[in-house]
Scaffold this motif. Structure first.
Motif, PDB file in Angstrom:
ATOM      1  N   GLU A  56       0.863  -1.249   0.165  1.00 28.75           N
ATOM      2  CA  GLU A  56       0.005   0.198  -0.190  1.00 28.75           C
ATOM      3  C   GLU A  56       0.939   1.361   0.045  1.00 28.75           C
ATOM      4  N   GLY A  57       2.219   1.206   0.169  1.00 33.40           N
ATOM      5  CA  GLY A  57       2.975   2.377   0.159  1.00 33.40           C
ATOM      6  C   GLY A  57       4.460   1.954  -0.470  1.00 33.40           C
ATOM      7  N   CYS A  58       5.336   2.945  -0.535  1.00 34.57           N
ATOM      8  CA  CYS A  58       6.507   2.730  -1.173  1.00 34.57           C
ATOM      9  C   CYS A  58       7.176   1.641  -0.469  1.00 34.57           C
ATOM     10  N   LEU A 115       8.914   2.612   3.393  1.00 37.67           N
ATOM     11  CA  LEU A 115       8.471   1.899   4.360  1.00 37.67           C
ATOM     12  C   LEU A 115       9.529   1.061   5.181  1.00 37.67           C
ATOM     13  N   TRP A 164       9.306   8.850   3.611  1.00 33.98           N
ATOM     14  CA  TRP A 164       8.036   9.244   3.293  1.00 33.98           C
ATOM     15  C   TRP A 164       8.031   9.620   1.857  1.00 33.98           C
ATOM     16  N   LEU A 208       2.483   7.889  -5.013  1.00 32.28           N
ATOM     17  CA  LEU A 208       2.717   6.672  -5.484  1.00 32.28           C
ATOM     18  C   LEU A 208       2.710   6.136  -6.816  1.00 32.28           C
ATOM     19  N   CYS A 268       8.047   5.547  -4.584  1.00 37.68           N
ATOM     20  CA  CYS A 268       7.602   6.929  -4.638  1.00 37.68           C
ATOM     21  C   CYS A 268       7.888   7.875  -5.698  1.00 37.68           C
ATOM     22  N   HIS A 308      -3.644   3.296  -3.715  1.00 39.65           N
ATOM     23  CA  HIS A 308      -3.308   2.931  -2.341  1.00 39.65           C
ATOM     24  C   HIS A 308      -4.810   3.387  -1.560  1.00 39.65           C
ATOM     25  N   GLN A 341      -5.495   6.696   3.351  1.00 38.65           N
ATOM     26  CA  GLN A 341      -4.210   6.845   3.492  1.00 38.65           C
ATOM     27  C   GLN A 341      -3.667   8.507   3.007  1.00 38.65           C
ATOM     28  N   GLY A 355       2.411  10.799   2.485  1.00 37.05           N
ATOM     29  CA  GLY A 355       2.494   9.610   3.503  1.00 37.05           C
ATOM     30  C   GLY A 355       3.831   8.950   3.928  1.00 37.05           C
ATOM     31  N   PRO A 356       3.873   7.859   4.626  1.00 39.94           N
ATOM     32  CA  PRO A 356       2.754   7.546   5.266  1.00 39.94           C
ATOM     33  C   PRO A 356       2.307   8.353   6.571  1.00 39.94           C
TER      34      PRO A 356
END
Length: 113
Positions: A13-15, A19, A24, A28, A39, A90, A94, A98-99
């Motif tokens: 759900e994120g880079c 993560l 940050w 994405l 990112c 994502h 979110q 982020g995150p």
């Protein structure tokens, strides 16, 4: 189309790298070939483009809600692409950037233009 695998799901759900290292991101991007989430180039670490340089996977797509575009690093042009395996963004709750809790208060001054 070369560089696109319609069946591969996103890596998360994120880079992936942000993560893993406590970083940050602003927005994405999803690798259309392997599903790697990185990112964007405005983000401090620019992991999506680093992924392209490391793997030569040429096509990315946005991993932001309600954005539907593909970009080819090789031609440096936006291209048409098919629907990919879900999810296509994502979670809507979110935050951007982020995150949650990671961007510093001066995050806007740290972006690449």
């Amino acid at each position: 189309m070369d560089g696109i695998n319609e069946t591969v799901t996103p890596s998360g759900e994120g880079c992936v790298e942000c993560l893993a290292n406590g970083g940050w991101w602003l927005h994405l991007r999803r690798c259309a070939e392997c599903g790697h989430i990185g990112c964007c180039d405005n983000s401090p670490s620019q992991h999506a483009t680093h992924h392209y340089h490391e793997t030569s996977h040429p096509i990315i797509t946005s991993f932001e809600p309600e954005e539907n575009w593909f970009y080819d690093y090789q031609t440096q042009e936006y291209v048409e692409g098919p629907s990919l395996a879900p999810p296509d963004a994502h979670p809507e709750d979110q935050p951007v950037p982020g995150p949650h809790g990671k961007p510093p208060h001066n995050w806007q001054s740290l972006l690449h233009k």
